[in-house]
Scaffold this motif. Structure first.
Motif, PDB file in Angstrom:
ATOM      1  N   ILE A  88      20.425  11.999 -12.663  1.00  0.00           N
ATOM      2  CA  ILE A  88      20.731  10.573 -12.789  1.00  0.00           C
ATOM      3  C   ILE A  88      19.977   9.846 -11.681  1.00  0.00           C
ATOM      4  CG2 ILE A  88      22.573   8.848 -12.847  1.00  0.00           C
ATOM      5  CD1 ILE A  88      24.516  11.168 -13.515  1.00  0.00           C
ATOM      6  N   PRO A  89      18.959   9.034 -12.029  1.00  0.00           N
ATOM      7  CA  PRO A  89      18.151   8.355 -11.009  1.00  0.00           C
ATOM      8  C   PRO A  89      18.976   7.383 -10.156  1.00  0.00           C
ATOM      9  CG  PRO A  89      17.100   8.250 -13.167  1.00  0.00           C
ATOM     10  CD  PRO A  89      18.475   8.795 -13.377  1.00  0.00           C
ATOM     11  N   THR A  90      18.484   7.110  -8.958  1.00  0.00           N
ATOM     12  CA  THR A  90      19.196   6.265  -7.995  1.00  0.00           C
ATOM     13  C   THR A  90      19.517   4.872  -8.527  1.00  0.00           C
ATOM     14  OG1 THR A  90      18.093   7.501  -6.246  1.00  0.00           O
ATOM     15  CG2 THR A  90      19.162   5.451  -5.604  1.00  0.00           C
ATOM     16  N   PRO A  91      18.597   4.162  -9.197  1.00  0.00           N
ATOM     17  CA  PRO A  91      18.968   2.836  -9.704  1.00  0.00           C
ATOM     18  C   PRO A  91      20.128   2.888 -10.701  1.00  0.00           C
ATOM     19  CG  PRO A  91      16.593   3.153  -9.860  1.00  0.00           C
ATOM     20  CD  PRO A  91      17.186   4.446  -9.441  1.00  0.00           C
ATOM     21  N   ILE A  92      20.154   3.921 -11.516  1.00  0.00           N
ATOM     22  CA  ILE A  92      21.250   4.063 -12.477  1.00  0.00           C
ATOM     23  C   ILE A  92      22.547   4.398 -11.748  1.00  0.00           C
ATOM     24  CG2 ILE A  92      22.080   5.409 -14.450  1.00  0.00           C
ATOM     25  CD1 ILE A  92      19.173   5.669 -15.351  1.00  0.00           C
ATOM     26  N   LEU A  93      22.446   5.178 -10.666  1.00  0.00           N
ATOM     27  CA  LEU A  93      23.637   5.485  -9.870  1.00  0.00           C
ATOM     28  C   LEU A  93      24.245   4.221  -9.272  1.00  0.00           C
ATOM     29  CD1 LEU A  93      22.936   8.752  -7.859  1.00  0.00           C
ATOM     30  CD2 LEU A  93      24.586   8.381  -9.661  1.00  0.00           C
ATOM     31  N   GLU A  94      23.387   3.318  -8.809  1.00  0.00           N
ATOM     32  CA  GLU A  94      23.885   2.055  -8.247  1.00  0.00           C
ATOM     33  C   GLU A  94      24.628   1.253  -9.309  1.00  0.00           C
ATOM     34  OE1 GLU A  94      23.893   1.131  -5.067  1.00  0.00           O
ATOM     35  OE2 GLU A  94      23.007   3.087  -4.633  1.00  0.00           O
ATOM     36  N   THR A 108      37.692   8.366 -18.573  1.00  0.00           N
ATOM     37  CA  THR A 108      37.368   9.787 -18.416  1.00  0.00           C
ATOM     38  C   THR A 108      35.890   9.952 -18.068  1.00  0.00           C
ATOM     39  OG1 THR A 108      36.769  10.070 -20.742  1.00  0.00           O
ATOM     40  CG2 THR A 108      39.093  10.417 -20.171  1.00  0.00           C
ATOM     41  N   TYR A 109      35.560  11.162 -17.638  1.00  0.00           N
ATOM     42  CA  TYR A 109      34.161  11.479 -17.347  1.00  0.00           C
ATOM     43  C   TYR A 109      33.346  11.503 -18.640  1.00  0.00           C
ATOM     44  CZ  TYR A 109      35.823  12.614 -12.710  1.00  0.00           C
ATOM     45  OH  TYR A 109      36.382  12.535 -11.469  1.00  0.00           O
ATOM     46  N   SER A 110      33.988  11.815 -19.740  1.00  0.00           N
ATOM     47  CA  SER A 110      33.298  11.779 -21.031  1.00  0.00           C
ATOM     48  C   SER A 110      32.890  10.355 -21.387  1.00  0.00           C
ATOM     49  CB  SER A 110      34.194  12.348 -22.127  1.00  0.00           C
ATOM     50  OG  SER A 110      34.436  13.714 -21.879  1.00  0.00           O
ATOM     51  N   ASP A 111      33.733   9.371 -21.010  1.00  0.00           N
ATOM     52  CA  ASP A 111      33.372   7.968 -21.216  1.00  0.00           C
ATOM     53  C   ASP A 111      32.112   7.615 -20.422  1.00  0.00           C
ATOM     54  OD1 ASP A 111      35.604   7.665 -22.802  1.00  0.00           O
ATOM     55  OD2 ASP A 111      36.809   6.675 -21.251  1.00  0.00           O
ATOM     56  N   ILE A 112      32.036   8.130 -19.218  1.00  0.00           N
ATOM     57  CA  ILE A 112      30.867   7.874 -18.368  1.00  0.00           C
ATOM     58  C   ILE A 112      29.629   8.538 -18.979  1.00  0.00           C
ATOM     59  CG2 ILE A 112      29.841   8.226 -16.087  1.00  0.00           C
ATOM     60  CD1 ILE A 112      32.716   8.165 -14.971  1.00  0.00           C
ATOM     61  N   ARG A 113      29.796   9.764 -19.472  1.00  0.00           N
ATOM     62  CA  ARG A 113      28.676  10.454 -20.127  1.00  0.00           C
ATOM     63  C   ARG A 113      28.149   9.645 -21.292  1.00  0.00           C
ATOM     64  NH1 ARG A 113      29.548  15.904 -22.509  1.00  0.00           N
ATOM     65  NH2 ARG A 113      27.302  15.799 -22.682  1.00  0.00           N
ATOM     66  N   GLU A 114      29.066   9.141 -22.107  1.00  0.00           N
ATOM     67  CA  GLU A 114      28.677   8.352 -23.277  1.00  0.00           C
ATOM     68  C   GLU A 114      27.959   7.075 -22.850  1.00  0.00           C
ATOM     69  OE1 GLU A 114      31.010   6.062 -26.808  1.00  0.00           O
ATOM     70  OE2 GLU A 114      31.756   8.036 -26.222  1.00  0.00           O
ATOM     71  N   TRP A 115      28.482   6.402 -21.823  1.00  0.00           N
ATOM     72  CA  TRP A 115      27.859   5.180 -21.309  1.00  0.00           C
ATOM     73  C   TRP A 115      26.437   5.461 -20.806  1.00  0.00           C
ATOM     74  CZ3 TRP A 115      26.380   3.884 -16.256  1.00  0.00           C
ATOM     75  CH2 TRP A 115      26.027   2.548 -16.067  1.00  0.00           C
ATOM     76  N   LEU A 116      26.279   6.560 -20.059  1.00  0.00           N
ATOM     77  CA  LEU A 116      24.952   6.922 -19.547  1.00  0.00           C
ATOM     78  C   LEU A 116      23.977   7.181 -20.695  1.00  0.00           C
ATOM     79  CD1 LEU A 116      25.867   9.338 -16.608  1.00  0.00           C
ATOM     80  CD2 LEU A 116      24.655   7.163 -16.415  1.00  0.00           C
ATOM     81  N   ARG A 117      24.454   7.866 -21.726  1.00  0.00           N
ATOM     82  CA  ARG A 117      23.594   8.209 -22.862  1.00  0.00           C
ATOM     83  C   ARG A 117      23.192   6.954 -23.632  1.00  0.00           C
ATOM     84  NH1 ARG A 117      26.915  10.998 -25.949  1.00  0.00           N
ATOM     85  NH2 ARG A 117      27.075  12.628 -24.408  1.00  0.00           N
ATOM     86  N   GLU A 118      24.169   6.081 -23.917  1.00  0.00           N
ATOM     87  CA  GLU A 118      23.895   4.891 -24.731  1.00  0.00           C
ATOM     88  C   GLU A 118      23.118   3.822 -23.966  1.00  0.00           C
ATOM     89  OE1 GLU A 118      27.671   3.568 -26.155  1.00  0.00           O
ATOM     90  OE2 GLU A 118      27.882   5.249 -27.562  1.00  0.00           O
ATOM     91  N   THR A 119      23.499   3.580 -22.727  1.00  0.00           N
ATOM     92  CA  THR A 119      22.910   2.489 -21.956  1.00  0.00           C
ATOM     93  C   THR A 119      21.574   2.859 -21.322  1.00  0.00           C
ATOM     94  OG1 THR A 119      25.167   1.845 -21.414  1.00  0.00           O
ATOM     95  CG2 THR A 119      23.422   0.758 -20.194  1.00  0.00           C
ATOM     96  N   HIS A 120      21.485   4.068 -20.770  1.00  0.00           N
ATOM     97  CA  HIS A 120      20.303   4.436 -19.985  1.00  0.00           C
ATOM     98  C   HIS A 120      19.525   5.612 -20.555  1.00  0.00           C
ATOM     99  CE1 HIS A 120      21.449   1.635 -16.856  1.00  0.00           C
ATOM    100  NE2 HIS A 120      22.675   2.103 -16.943  1.00  0.00           N
ATOM    101  N   GLY A 121      20.006   6.210 -21.610  1.00  0.00           N
ATOM    102  CA  GLY A 121      19.290   7.330 -22.217  1.00  0.00           C
ATOM    103  C   GLY A 121      19.328   8.596 -21.380  1.00  0.00           C
TER     104      GLY A 121
END
Length: 156
Positions: A88-94, A108-121
């Protein structure tokens, strides 16, 4: 003569001997010793030097190439690997850190996984997301922890 090394060593034998005693790492000692042995004339070829130091010829050649281009300081500095790049790159971490501070954003952490996949690929595993959020960003999710099962016995 084949294998004769043409290296112009700027430092004197005395300087190299003093520097040899000051080296804190075995790598530094080995490299200064190679220069010292050449300077005092104990060794004339890279092959002879490789036999004495127990190193491959290409390794010693690489040391001397670095000495020719960057000098003694360059030869003694050992480049450190930066390690594996974070998934997970630093700008996305911010951005994730800001999102995590919004109440009720993720349960949940699964919600975060889904958000990362949909929003940032970013397709990160559950483990990566958990370790990043919990230990790197130091954020604990306060979402629903599920219903606890009771054994059917009530404390009175």
């Amino acid at each position: 003569m084949a294998g004769v090394l043409k290296l112009d060593i700027q430092e004197s034998a005395e300087e190299l001997k003093l520097l040899l005693g000051k080296q804190a790492t075995p790598t530094g000692k080995e490299r200064v010793q190679a220069l010292y042995l050449l300077k005092i004339g104990k060794v004339k070829t890279i092959t002879g030097l490789a036999e004495i130091l127990g190193r491959d010829i290409s390794t010693i050649f690489r040391w001397f190439q670095r000495y020719k281009t960057t000098g003694l300081e360059g030869m003694l500095t050992v480049p450190r690997n930066q390690g594996r790049k974070p998934l997970i790159p630093t700008p996305i971490l911010e951005t994730l850190k800001q999102e995590l501070h919004q109440p009720g954003r993720f349960r949940t952490y699964s919600d975060i996984r889904e958000w990362l996949r949909e929003t940032h690929g970013v397709d990160a595993s559950y483990k990566v997301v958990h370790e990043t959020v919990r230990y790197r960003l130091k954020v604990r999710l306060r979402g629903c922890r599920g219903k606890r099962r009771s054994s059917g016995v009530r404390a009175s």
